[in-house]
Design a protein around this motif. Structure first.
Motif, PDB file in Angstrom:
ATOM      1  N   UNK A 137      -4.540 -10.953  22.248  1.00 43.76           N
ATOM      2  CA  UNK A 137      -4.780 -11.170  20.824  1.00 43.76           C
ATOM      3  C   UNK A 137      -3.900 -10.216  20.009  1.00 43.76           C
ATOM      4  N   UNK A 138      -3.746 -10.514  18.730  1.00 46.18           N
ATOM      5  CA  UNK A 138      -2.950  -9.666  17.852  1.00 46.18           C
ATOM      6  C   UNK A 138      -3.545  -8.255  17.799  1.00 46.18           C
ATOM      7  N   UNK A 139      -4.871  -8.152  17.749  1.00 41.59           N
ATOM      8  CA  UNK A 139      -5.513  -6.829  17.712  1.00 41.59           C
ATOM      9  C   UNK A 139      -5.251  -6.055  19.003  1.00 41.59           C
ATOM     10  N   UNK A 140      -5.307  -6.739  20.125  1.00 43.88           N
ATOM     11  CA  UNK A 140      -5.028  -6.066  21.404  1.00 43.88           C
ATOM     12  C   UNK A 140      -3.546  -5.667  21.476  1.00 43.88           C
ATOM     13  N   UNK A 141      -2.659  -6.513  21.005  1.00 41.58           N
ATOM     14  CA  UNK A 141      -1.235  -6.176  20.983  1.00 41.58           C
ATOM     15  C   UNK A 141      -0.985  -4.942  20.120  1.00 41.58           C
ATOM     16  N   UNK A 142      -1.685  -4.862  18.976  1.00 46.43           N
ATOM     17  CA  UNK A 142      -1.545  -3.684  18.120  1.00 46.43           C
ATOM     18  C   UNK A 142      -1.988  -2.435  18.884  1.00 46.43           C
ATOM     19  N   UNK A 143      -3.143  -2.504  19.553  1.00 44.47           N
ATOM     20  CA  UNK A 143      -3.665  -1.385  20.334  1.00 44.47           C
ATOM     21  C   UNK A 143      -2.635  -0.953  21.383  1.00 44.47           C
ATOM     22  N   UNK A 144      -2.077  -1.927  22.104  1.00 51.13           N
ATOM     23  CA  UNK A 144      -1.097  -1.632  23.142  1.00 51.13           C
ATOM     24  C   UNK A 144       0.143  -0.955  22.543  1.00 51.13           C
ATOM     25  N   UNK A 145       0.593  -1.462  21.390  1.00 53.10           N
ATOM     26  CA  UNK A 145       1.774  -0.899  20.743  1.00 53.10           C
ATOM     27  C   UNK A 145       1.506   0.553  20.300  1.00 53.10           C
ATOM     28  N   UNK A 146       0.358   0.801  19.712  1.00 54.12           N
ATOM     29  CA  UNK A 146       0.003   2.158  19.305  1.00 54.12           C
ATOM     30  C   UNK A 146      -0.007   3.104  20.511  1.00 54.12           C
ATOM     31  N   UNK A 147      -0.559   2.643  21.621  1.00 52.81           N
ATOM     32  CA  UNK A 147      -0.606   3.466  22.834  1.00 52.81           C
ATOM     33  C   UNK A 147       0.799   3.746  23.362  1.00 52.81           C
ATOM     34  N   UNK A 148       1.650   2.736  23.334  1.00 51.95           N
ATOM     35  CA  UNK A 148       3.033   2.890  23.804  1.00 51.95           C
ATOM     36  C   UNK A 148       3.774   3.934  22.965  1.00 51.95           C
ATOM     37  N   UNK A 149       3.663   3.820  21.643  1.00 49.97           N
ATOM     38  CA  UNK A 149       4.339   4.772  20.758  1.00 49.97           C
ATOM     39  C   UNK A 149       3.759   6.177  20.942  1.00 49.97           C
ATOM     40  N   UNK A 150       2.452   6.274  21.118  1.00 48.67           N
ATOM     41  CA  UNK A 150       1.816   7.571  21.339  1.00 48.67           C
ATOM     42  C   UNK A 150       2.336   8.209  22.633  1.00 48.67           C
ATOM     43  N   UNK A 151       2.443   7.436  23.691  1.00 56.15           N
ATOM     44  CA  UNK A 151       2.977   7.948  24.958  1.00 56.15           C
ATOM     45  C   UNK A 151       4.424   8.388  24.778  1.00 56.15           C
ATOM     46  N   UNK A 152       5.213   7.594  24.046  1.00 47.63           N
ATOM     47  CA  UNK A 152       6.624   7.946  23.801  1.00 47.63           C
ATOM     48  C   UNK A 152       6.759   9.275  23.060  1.00 47.63           C
ATOM     49  N   UNK A 153       5.740   9.631  22.290  1.00 48.13           N
ATOM     50  CA  UNK A 153       5.763  10.884  21.534  1.00 48.13           C
ATOM     51  C   UNK A 153       4.861  11.941  22.167  1.00 48.13           C
ATOM     52  N   UNK A 154       4.652  11.788  23.481  1.00 44.59           N
ATOM     53  CA  UNK A 154       3.934  12.780  24.291  1.00 44.59           C
ATOM     54  C   UNK A 154       2.548  13.113  23.762  1.00 44.59           C
ATOM     55  N   UNK A 155       1.871  12.101  23.207  1.00 42.42           N
ATOM     56  CA  UNK A 155       0.516  12.284  22.711  1.00 42.42           C
ATOM     57  C   UNK A 155       0.425  12.940  21.347  1.00 42.42           C
ATOM     58  N   UNK A 156       1.554  13.216  20.718  1.00 44.17           N
ATOM     59  CA  UNK A 156       1.576  13.866  19.410  1.00 44.17           C
ATOM     60  C   UNK A 156       1.283  12.811  18.334  1.00 44.17           C
ATOM     61  N   UNK A 157       0.084  12.861  17.772  1.00 43.03           N
ATOM     62  CA  UNK A 157      -0.347  11.855  16.799  1.00 43.03           C
ATOM     63  C   UNK A 157       0.508  11.889  15.541  1.00 43.03           C
ATOM     64  N   UNK A 158       0.867  13.070  15.057  1.00 44.13           N
ATOM     65  CA  UNK A 158       1.687  13.173  13.845  1.00 44.13           C
ATOM     66  C   UNK A 158       3.056  12.533  14.053  1.00 44.13           C
ATOM     67  N   UNK A 159       3.689  12.820  15.183  1.00 41.32           N
ATOM     68  CA  UNK A 159       5.010  12.250  15.468  1.00 41.32           C
ATOM     69  C   UNK A 159       4.921  10.738  15.644  1.00 41.32           C
ATOM     70  N   UNK A 160       3.870  10.283  16.335  1.00 45.40           N
ATOM     71  CA  UNK A 160       3.695   8.839  16.532  1.00 45.40           C
ATOM     72  C   UNK A 160       3.459   8.143  15.195  1.00 45.40           C
ATOM     73  N   UNK A 161       2.661   8.744  14.327  1.00 47.92           N
ATOM     74  CA  UNK A 161       2.388   8.159  13.002  1.00 47.92           C
ATOM     75  C   UNK A 161       3.680   8.044  12.198  1.00 47.92           C
ATOM     76  N   UNK A 162       4.504   9.083  12.236  1.00 49.17           N
ATOM     77  CA  UNK A 162       5.794   9.019  11.531  1.00 49.17           C
ATOM     78  C   UNK A 162       6.654   7.880  12.078  1.00 49.17           C
ATOM     79  N   UNK A 163       6.702   7.750  13.397  1.00 49.33           N
ATOM     80  CA  UNK A 163       7.497   6.688  14.016  1.00 49.33           C
ATOM     81  C   UNK A 163       6.977   5.296  13.644  1.00 49.33           C
ATOM     82  N   UNK A 164       5.668   5.195  13.466  1.00 44.73           N
ATOM     83  CA  UNK A 164       5.046   3.913  13.118  1.00 44.73           C
ATOM     84  C   UNK A 164       5.066   3.646  11.616  1.00 44.73           C
TER      85      UNK A 164
END
Length: 182
Positions: A137-164
């Protein structure tokens, strides 16, 4: 008749849910493991250095910390430690990273002791795993994308938020929600 507990394989259990740990600790002890429990990453590392576990059960989200960092450190300490990740926040990105870092299996909560023990001894993949007929679903895809970006930024929420391109608090709120089931 008493048995020497040192004859049992050492198992490290790291999860911030103390009640879940207490229940799982007893269940694993009943299956003949010498269970050592920690409730945060730092204590988990210290305990691992002391006991040199053969097995480890690591929660993916330990308080505000990532269990992936603990997986990495456990593998550095002993590449033979058989590590299972447990999570209530499963995502494709975190599953892939957990395996890349050295976990042998990734289970979603609630997982019972029998599932965990079976995962420790599972040597190969299962080509009979069901492939779903409908896409995520679109909601699940969003969740997956957020997790992917978070992992790419080593769990740093601030950096992931900026990237998103979103506010940090917005990302935190989205991450606090349970993932959408598909």
């Amino acid at each position: 008749m008493s048995t020497d507990i040192s004859e049992h394989p050492r198992l490290l259990l790291v999860d911030d849910d103390e009640t879940y740990c207490m229940v799982l600790e007893q269940a694993l002890a009943n299956r003949h493991y010498e269970v050592h429990v920690a409730h945060d990453v730092e204590s988990g590392i210290a305990l691992a250095e002391k006991i040199e576990p053969e097995y480890a059960v690591v929660d993916l989200r330990i308080g505000f910390d990532s269990g992936l960092a603990l997986v990495k450190r456990l593998v550095e300490l002993d590449g033979n430690t058989r590590i299972v990740i447990l999570t209530g926040y499963a995502s494709i990105a975190t599953a892939v990273e957990a395996i890349k870092l050295g976990a042998i299996h990734y289970l979603t909560k609630p997982a019972d002791a029998d599932e965990i023990v079976a995962a420790f001894h599972k040597e190969t993949g299962d080509d009979r795993v069901e492939i779903k007929e409908k896409p995520l679903s679109v909601k699940r895809l969003e969740w997956e994308h957020l997790q992917k970006v978070l992992v790419e930024h080593l769990g740093n929420i601030s950096a992931a938020a900026r990237a998103l391109g979103m506010h940090r608090r917005t990302l935190q709120r989205k991450l606090e929600k349970r993932p959408v089931k598909d």
